[in-house]
Design a protein around this motif. Structure first.
Motif, PDB file in Angstrom:
ATOM      1  N   LEU A   1       0.835  -1.202   0.000  1.00 32.02           N
ATOM      2  CA  LEU A   1       0.000   0.000   0.000  1.00 32.02           C
ATOM      3  C   LEU A   1       0.873   1.257   0.000  1.00 32.02           C
ATOM      4  N   GLY A   2       1.927   1.245   0.810  1.00 30.78           N
ATOM      5  CA  GLY A   2       2.856   2.366   0.854  1.00 30.78           C
ATOM      6  C   GLY A   2       3.576   2.565  -0.465  1.00 30.78           C
ATOM      7  N   ASP A   3       3.913   1.464  -1.138  1.00 30.53           N
ATOM      8  CA  ASP A   3       4.572   1.564  -2.432  1.00 30.53           C
ATOM      9  C   ASP A   3       3.648   2.203  -3.465  1.00 30.53           C
ATOM     10  N   SER A   4       2.358   1.884  -3.402  1.00 27.04           N
ATOM     11  CA  SER A   4       1.439   2.510  -4.351  1.00 27.04           C
ATOM     12  C   SER A   4       1.358   4.013  -4.094  1.00 27.04           C
ATOM     13  N   LEU A   5       1.425   4.428  -2.834  1.00 25.76           N
ATOM     14  CA  LEU A   5       1.460   5.851  -2.508  1.00 25.76           C
ATOM     15  C   LEU A   5       2.767   6.476  -2.987  1.00 25.76           C
ATOM     16  N   ALA A   6       3.873   5.776  -2.854  1.00 22.82           N
ATOM     17  CA  ALA A   6       5.179   6.304  -3.261  1.00 22.82           C
ATOM     18  C   ALA A   6       5.195   6.657  -4.742  1.00 22.82           C
ATOM     19  N   LYS A   7       4.521   5.883  -5.546  1.00 16.39           N
ATOM     20  CA  LYS A   7       4.455   6.180  -6.989  1.00 16.39           C
ATOM     21  C   LYS A   7       3.721   7.497  -7.236  1.00 16.39           C
ATOM     22  N   THR A   8       2.674   7.737  -6.475  1.00 16.90           N
ATOM     23  CA  THR A   8       1.936   8.991  -6.601  1.00 16.90           C
ATOM     24  C   THR A   8       2.785  10.159  -6.127  1.00 16.90           C
ATOM     25  N   ILE A   9       3.482   9.996  -5.020  1.00 18.72           N
ATOM     26  CA  ILE A   9       4.345  11.057  -4.495  1.00 18.72           C
ATOM     27  C   ILE A   9       5.480  11.342  -5.472  1.00 18.72           C
ATOM     28  N   ALA A  10       6.009  10.329  -6.131  1.00 20.08           N
ATOM     29  CA  ALA A  10       7.074  10.534  -7.121  1.00 20.08           C
ATOM     30  C   ALA A  10       6.582  11.455  -8.238  1.00 20.08           C
ATOM     31  N   SER A  11       5.334  11.294  -8.643  1.00 20.12           N
ATOM     32  CA  SER A  11       4.772  12.185  -9.666  1.00 20.12           C
ATOM     33  C   SER A  11       4.704  13.618  -9.155  1.00 20.12           C
ATOM     34  N   LEU A  12       4.305  13.775  -7.899  1.00 21.18           N
ATOM     35  CA  LEU A  12       4.251  15.103  -7.303  1.00 21.18           C
ATOM     36  C   LEU A  12       5.656  15.696  -7.200  1.00 21.18           C
ATOM     37  N   ASP A  13       6.635  14.909  -6.782  1.00 29.45           N
ATOM     38  CA  ASP A  13       8.023  15.373  -6.711  1.00 29.45           C
ATOM     39  C   ASP A  13       8.494  15.848  -8.078  1.00 29.45           C
ATOM     40  N   ASP A  14       8.226  15.069  -9.107  1.00 34.91           N
ATOM     41  CA  ASP A  14       8.624  15.452 -10.470  1.00 34.91           C
ATOM     42  C   ASP A  14       7.993  16.786 -10.867  1.00 34.91           C
ATOM     43  N   TRP A  15       6.708  16.941 -10.523  1.00 34.95           N
ATOM     44  CA  TRP A  15       6.008  18.184 -10.848  1.00 34.95           C
ATOM     45  C   TRP A  15       6.665  19.365 -10.129  1.00 34.95           C
ATOM     46  N   VAL A  16       6.978  19.211  -8.853  1.00 40.03           N
ATOM     47  CA  VAL A  16       7.610  20.283  -8.088  1.00 40.03           C
ATOM     48  C   VAL A  16       8.957  20.647  -8.702  1.00 40.03           C
ATOM     49  N   ILE A  17       9.746  19.663  -9.059  1.00 38.40           N
ATOM     50  CA  ILE A  17      11.065  19.922  -9.653  1.00 38.40           C
ATOM     51  C   ILE A  17      10.914  20.680 -10.976  1.00 38.40           C
ATOM     52  N   ARG A  18       9.940  20.292 -11.794  1.00 39.96           N
ATOM     53  CA  ARG A  18       9.731  20.957 -13.092  1.00 39.96           C
ATOM     54  C   ARG A  18       9.188  22.372 -12.946  1.00 39.96           C
ATOM     55  N   HIS A  19       8.379  22.630 -11.938  1.00 41.68           N
ATOM     56  CA  HIS A  19       7.656  23.903 -11.875  1.00 41.68           C
ATOM     57  C   HIS A  19       8.030  24.801 -10.698  1.00 41.68           C
ATOM     58  N   TYR A  20       8.984  24.406  -9.903  1.00 39.18           N
ATOM     59  CA  TYR A  20       9.332  25.208  -8.729  1.00 39.18           C
ATOM     60  C   TYR A  20       9.664  26.645  -9.114  1.00 39.18           C
ATOM     61  N   TYR A  21      10.550  26.846 -10.065  1.00 35.33           N
ATOM     62  CA  TYR A  21      10.979  28.203 -10.398  1.00 35.33           C
ATOM     63  C   TYR A  21       9.874  29.010 -11.053  1.00 35.33           C
TER      64      TYR A  21
END
Length: 128
Positions: free
Chosen positions: A91-111
């Motif tokens: 269950l935690g691994d399925s959440l980790a995949k979602t968080i990875a998408s959010l992390d990617d979004w933050v890295i792309r759009h932070y600036y």
């Protein structure tokens, strides 16, 4: 005996206990901890070194909350000196995949976000 269906989950309702889950997942420590655990089981010290700024108290509390919600499993090797590892559950691994998408979004759009914020708040600079 007729089994009753679970009530619908409605996080927009102030009476729905799913808000507790949203509160847990909105924690910055959870959002930083889960991706570290996605790399594999980790000991407490590894997690402390991997998340700059987290206190031992907050790390312990966050791990306990994640364990209580079925997202993290704690393994105590019952050795001296003590050795305990934490790992994601399926269950935690399925959440980790979602968080990875959010992390990617933050890295792309932070600036992009920082520039907009800074244009509206003179005197503050973007930090990354």
């Amino acid at each position: 005996m007729k089994r009753h269906a679970d009530p619908p989950v409605d996080p927009w309702s102030d009476s729905c206990s799913s808000r507790d889950v949203i509160g847990l997942l909105a924690s910055k420590w959870v959002l930083l901890l889960i991706p570290l655990l996605r790399r594999g089981p980790r000991r407490n010290g590894d997690l402390m070194r991997g998340i700059a700024g987290v206190s031992q108290k907050m790390l312990t509390q966050t791990l306990r909350d994640l364990e209580r919600h079925g997202l993290v499993a704690r393994r105590d090797y019952l050795e001296v000196p003590p050795r305990v590892e934490y790992a994601l559950t399926p269950l935690g691994d399925s959440l980790a995949k979602t968080i990875a998408s959010l992390d990617d979004w933050v890295i792309r759009h932070y600036y992009d976000m920082a520039k907009t914020r800074d244009a509206k708040e003179p005197g503050e600079s973007a930090r990354g």
